[in-house]
Design an enzyme around this catalytic site. Sequence first.
Site, mmCIF file in Angstrom:
data_model
loop_
_atom_site.group_PDB
_atom_site.id
_atom_site.type_symbol
_atom_site.label_atom_id
_atom_site.label_comp_id
_atom_site.label_asym_id
_atom_site.label_seq_id
_atom_site.Cartn_x
_atom_site.Cartn_y
_atom_site.Cartn_z
ATOM 1 N N SER A 86 27.581 34.786 39.433
ATOM 2 C CA SER A 86 28.625 33.908 38.912
ATOM 3 C C SER A 86 28.438 33.847 37.399
ATOM 4 O O SER A 86 27.595 34.548 36.852
ATOM 5 C CB SER A 86 28.441 32.535 39.538
ATOM 6 O OG SER A 86 29.406 31.675 39.050
ATOM 7 N N LEU A 87 29.190 32.999 36.736
ATOM 8 C CA LEU A 87 29.044 32.869 35.286
ATOM 9 C C LEU A 87 28.715 31.435 34.943
ATOM 10 O O LEU A 87 29.169 30.507 35.603
ATOM 11 C CB LEU A 87 30.352 33.245 34.585
ATOM 12 C CG LEU A 87 30.776 34.703 34.625
ATOM 13 C CD1 LEU A 87 32.182 34.849 34.070
ATOM 14 C CD2 LEU A 87 29.804 35.558 33.820
ATOM 15 N N GLU A 118 37.553 38.609 27.456
ATOM 16 C CA GLU A 118 38.474 38.925 28.553
ATOM 17 C C GLU A 118 39.047 37.611 29.072
ATOM 18 O O GLU A 118 38.414 36.572 28.957
ATOM 19 C CB GLU A 118 37.732 39.610 29.720
ATOM 20 C CG GLU A 118 37.149 40.954 29.384
ATOM 21 C CD GLU A 118 36.317 41.530 30.536
ATOM 22 O OE1 GLU A 118 36.643 41.259 31.710
ATOM 23 O OE2 GLU A 118 35.344 42.240 30.239
ATOM 24 N N LYS A 120 39.700 34.910 31.889
ATOM 25 C CA LYS A 120 39.061 34.593 33.161
ATOM 26 C C LYS A 120 40.200 34.358 34.145
ATOM 27 O O LYS A 120 40.824 33.298 34.151
ATOM 28 C CB LYS A 120 38.178 33.344 33.032
ATOM 29 C CG LYS A 120 37.419 33.045 34.305
ATOM 30 C CD LYS A 120 36.388 31.968 34.081
ATOM 31 C CE LYS A 120 35.513 31.743 35.295
ATOM 32 N NZ LYS A 120 36.243 31.389 36.501
ATOM 33 N N ASP A 122 42.057 33.563 37.475
ATOM 34 C CA ASP A 122 41.691 32.619 38.524
ATOM 35 C C ASP A 122 42.187 33.137 39.869
ATOM 36 O O ASP A 122 43.316 32.885 40.274
ATOM 37 C CB ASP A 122 42.319 31.259 38.202
ATOM 38 C CG ASP A 122 41.572 30.135 38.878
ATOM 39 O OD1 ASP A 122 40.511 30.411 39.473
ATOM 40 O OD2 ASP A 122 42.057 28.993 38.815
ATOM 41 N N GLU A 206 38.910 40.814 40.135
ATOM 42 C CA GLU A 206 39.531 39.607 40.670
ATOM 43 C C GLU A 206 40.828 39.978 41.380
ATOM 44 O O GLU A 206 41.628 40.750 40.844
ATOM 45 C CB GLU A 206 39.824 38.677 39.471
ATOM 46 C CG GLU A 206 39.960 37.242 39.801
ATOM 47 C CD GLU A 206 38.628 36.514 40.031
ATOM 48 O OE1 GLU A 206 37.556 37.158 40.038
ATOM 49 O OE2 GLU A 206 38.691 35.285 40.234
ATOM 50 N N TYR A 259 36.995 44.136 36.402
ATOM 51 C CA TYR A 259 36.330 43.687 35.178
ATOM 52 C C TYR A 259 34.898 44.186 35.025
ATOM 53 O O TYR A 259 34.280 43.916 34.006
ATOM 54 C CB TYR A 259 36.386 42.161 35.017
ATOM 55 C CG TYR A 259 35.865 41.349 36.197
ATOM 56 C CD1 TYR A 259 34.544 41.439 36.602
ATOM 57 C CD2 TYR A 259 36.707 40.490 36.883
ATOM 58 C CE1 TYR A 259 34.079 40.695 37.671
ATOM 59 C CE2 TYR A 259 36.256 39.734 37.952
ATOM 60 C CZ TYR A 259 34.935 39.843 38.347
ATOM 61 O OH TYR A 259 34.480 39.113 39.402
ATOM 62 N N LYS A 323 31.561 38.565 26.941
ATOM 63 C CA LYS A 323 30.464 39.408 27.427
ATOM 64 C C LYS A 323 29.869 40.201 26.261
ATOM 65 O O LYS A 323 30.621 40.710 25.423
ATOM 66 C CB LYS A 323 30.982 40.423 28.456
ATOM 67 C CG LYS A 323 31.657 39.789 29.654
ATOM 68 C CD LYS A 323 32.291 40.841 30.569
ATOM 69 C CE LYS A 323 32.957 40.138 31.746
ATOM 70 N NZ LYS A 323 33.683 41.072 32.618
ATOM 71 N N LYS A 347 35.738 27.754 29.510
ATOM 72 C CA LYS A 347 36.853 27.249 30.306
ATOM 73 C C LYS A 347 37.925 26.562 29.456
ATOM 74 O O LYS A 347 37.618 25.922 28.447
ATOM 75 C CB LYS A 347 36.327 26.225 31.342
ATOM 76 C CG LYS A 347 35.282 26.770 32.307
ATOM 77 C CD LYS A 347 35.872 27.659 33.391
ATOM 78 C CE LYS A 347 36.552 26.892 34.486
ATOM 79 N NZ LYS A 347 35.703 26.462 35.568
ATOM 80 N N CYS A 441 67.937 -2.569 47.607
ATOM 81 C CA CYS A 441 67.583 -2.320 46.216
ATOM 82 C C CYS A 441 66.529 -3.331 45.760
ATOM 83 O O CYS A 441 66.727 -4.537 45.915
ATOM 84 C CB CYS A 441 68.831 -2.425 45.343
ATOM 85 S SG CYS A 441 68.434 -2.367 43.587
ATOM 86 N N CYS A 444 68.403 -5.804 43.111
ATOM 87 C CA CYS A 444 69.528 -6.710 43.386
ATOM 88 C C CYS A 444 69.714 -6.947 44.875
ATOM 89 O O CYS A 444 70.655 -7.629 45.268
ATOM 90 C CB CYS A 444 70.802 -6.165 42.773
ATOM 91 S SG CYS A 444 71.412 -4.694 43.618
ATOM 92 N N CYS A 459 71.420 2.696 44.855
ATOM 93 C CA CYS A 459 71.902 1.328 44.962
ATOM 94 C C CYS A 459 73.373 1.403 44.555
ATOM 95 O O CYS A 459 73.689 1.824 43.445
ATOM 96 C CB CYS A 459 71.120 0.427 44.007
ATOM 97 S SG CYS A 459 71.951 -1.145 43.725
ATOM 98 N N CYS A 464 74.242 -4.024 39.416
ATOM 99 C CA CYS A 464 72.796 -4.153 39.628
ATOM 100 C C CYS A 464 72.107 -4.258 38.269
ATOM 101 O O CYS A 464 72.305 -3.408 37.391
ATOM 102 C CB CYS A 464 72.287 -2.934 40.390
ATOM 103 S SG CYS A 464 70.507 -2.884 40.503
HETATM 104 S S1 IVH Z 1 32.381 38.886 35.036
HETATM 105 C C1 IVH Z 1 28.189 39.256 36.176
HETATM 106 N N1 IVH Z 1 34.836 38.820 34.126
HETATM 107 O O1 IVH Z 1 34.832 34.300 37.419
HETATM 108 C C2 IVH Z 1 29.519 38.905 35.710
HETATM 109 N N2 IVH Z 1 34.273 37.431 35.963
HETATM 110 O O2 IVH Z 1 32.580 32.133 37.548
HETATM 111 C C3 IVH Z 1 30.353 38.385 36.757
HETATM 112 N N3 IVH Z 1 36.167 36.130 36.828
HETATM 113 O O3 IVH Z 1 33.110 35.148 40.250
HETATM 114 C C4 IVH Z 1 31.709 38.120 36.469
HETATM 115 N N4 IVH Z 1 37.666 36.881 35.430
HETATM 116 O O4 IVH Z 1 35.279 36.286 40.036
HETATM 117 C C5 IVH Z 1 33.963 38.338 35.031
HETATM 118 N N5 IVH Z 1 36.969 38.897 33.254
HETATM 119 C C6 IVH Z 1 36.113 38.416 34.149
HETATM 120 C C7 IVH Z 1 36.498 37.474 35.131
HETATM 121 C C8 IVH Z 1 35.544 37.000 36.008
HETATM 122 C C9 IVH Z 1 37.450 36.088 36.463
HETATM 123 C C10 IVH Z 1 35.595 35.344 37.932
HETATM 124 C C11 IVH Z 1 34.680 36.141 38.796
HETATM 125 C C12 IVH Z 1 33.435 35.332 38.946
HETATM 126 C C13 IVH Z 1 33.796 34.030 38.322
HETATM 127 C C14 IVH Z 1 32.599 33.486 37.578
#
Ligand code: IVH
Length: 704
Positions: A86-87, A118, A120, A122, A206, A259, A323, A347, A441, A444, A459, A464
Amino acid sequence: MSRESKTEIQQRIDFLSAEITRHNKAYYQSDRPEVSDAEYDRLLRELETLEAEHPELRLADSPTQRIGAAPAEGFTSVRHRTPMLSLENAMNESEARAFDERVRRLLDTKICVEYVGEPKLDGASLELIYRNGVLEVGATRGDGIEGEDVTANIRRIWNIPLALQAGVSTQNHPTQKSDGFRSAETRKDAQTELQIFPETLSVRGEVVLPVAAFERLNAERLGRGEEPFANPRNAAAGSLRQLHDIDVRRLGALEFRAYAVAEGIPSHLKTQAEVLQQLECWGFLVSPRFQVCSNIDAVLEFHRSLLDVRNQLPFECDGSVCKVNRLDLQRDIGEVSRAPRWAIAYKFPPQQETTQIENIEVQVGRTGALTPVAKLKPVHVGGVTVSNASLHNQDEIDRKDIRIGDTVLIQRAGDVIPQIVQVILAKRPASSQRFHLPSRCPQCDSPVVRLTDEAVTRCPNVDCPAQIKTSLTHLASRAALNIDGLGEKLVHQLVETHRVRRISDLFYLTFDDLLQLERMGEKSSEKLLAAIDAAKHTTFSRFLVSLGIRHVGETVAAILADEFETLDAMIDASSEKIQSVEGIGPVIAESVATFFAHERNRTEALRCLEAGVRWDRSDSKKKTEAREGPLAGKTFVLTGTLPTLTRDEAKARIEAHGGKITSSVSKKTDYVVAGEAAGSKLDKAHELGVSVIDQTELLKLLDA
Ligand code: IVH
């Protein structure tokens, strides 16, 4: 530390761990979150902080050590060859800068580090494994160690290559498409040299559902009486993880954006940007708008520019990802348990939050419409504190089954007024009851009416006090007669003390009438009388606005005033006659004619003139000026049911902005506005390549 406080901390850690684990399940396994992302992030952060301060209290199976939830039953599980991490999140600029400082400390350098910015996206993360260039497995992230095998489903996603294309990354910059999203066009750069694919290639990215498709999907679900998805991410994850009765159209609407490459990076590639370019050559669409940034300032600039266009992007985007560009530096920096240290998710401020409905109030508007308004426990969302949300009408309340005491997910995107996305049923108090608009109403006590083909409850009492108050406030507003000092409080007093029982009474008020009002001295009474007197000398156009005729705002009033010039001429005009005026459509014409067909409205208007309201003929605007709206020359076709606007309202608004409505789609059509259960007109639009927009996009056009 005292034993007590240690126990307290342990209890808090236990509680947070259990909550987060429960939310993980709701989020990842059921695609039905119980809290907003922002709330989830807060819980996780609190737990992380407590664990960092008291490592000895951390539970062995703490959710901070895992990602997501284990694969759900019914899916074959797949062990990721390398964990899907995750990040870490940065919530503000200083946290993003702190990330850069940590990176430079870890690399022991004082010079700037190059990053890739990049978006992010969703959606739902997905891993694709290719063997010798052929797609073998597609797996969800699951808990990061084991995911779910969704190969059969993801084969239906239009832009996932089933076999890699031969192509070697060139150092050319990929083309920028007009929508600002990079296309995979570079893959056509395929080199002639022999291409050998990595034996095993793990591509990560994603899966996203474009916002327009999300809105269509939800409209269809509502039409079938099914629960709508809270957001495009849950819809994407839900579509990806369909087990039975698989709806292939839902899979067809998904898109994959690559990504990263977790395994099989060709050795000649040295940076993340090159990896993305290589992915494009293999036939993938990658992170849209990605950008090489020479230092953290450039990353912050990238983040800001992305935030500016956030609500115009075809996909939901909840932040930017920064990154380290050089792959060798990424390896040097390494990772901690669940996240790499060379990347961070910065975020955006949340657009969705959870809160509670403390009450539902019923307001009565100028036209007598009863509008239920949810009084919310104040919550910060999209940069403002929100404490009210309109529930529109009874149908809307029934559809979402909104009740007093409910915990709800609310959203505010851009300038859009806050709306309730859905009720979180898991948090509903046992004693809660369905909400119904009152049968009388609230102002009134007249019995309310609801016409069979209308969503609004009204009404019917033209006397009114609620209607008089809103009409009076409207009349005093800037676009109408612009009466200085006549605010809502004073209007309230005037109506409540029966000094004003109908609008025209305003022009008959005396000095004594005002003086007797609470907190009104001689000076302020004189001032207000003078302001009313001054406002009497107006323009015909402003006077028409002040009458509060439905669909008659400044633009329409100017056109009408220009054409008819006198009140008598306006009153005598038939609906057909009004409709023949350029720039006036049938809905507006009908509304104006109906207004003046009511004896009471006519007398009221004339009584204002008798009291001295007047205008000079030359004050009417020039025709051409009036007919210029932002939508002048644009042709629209409406199809399906829009989420909140009725067809008439949509028509009226488009017409009021200079647009034209036609009934059938042709090449000349500029926009097809599609709502729920849109039919053949939508297909025709796609066939002819006509732009299809939804209500949100329409409102944006009207706003422009
Ligand atoms: S890199 C080791 N790049 O965000 C790096 N993640 O909270 C792993 N996500 O689960 C992720 N856009 O699904 C990366 N341009 C992007 C992304 C991205 C969306 C999601 C990804 C990951 C989550 C991390």
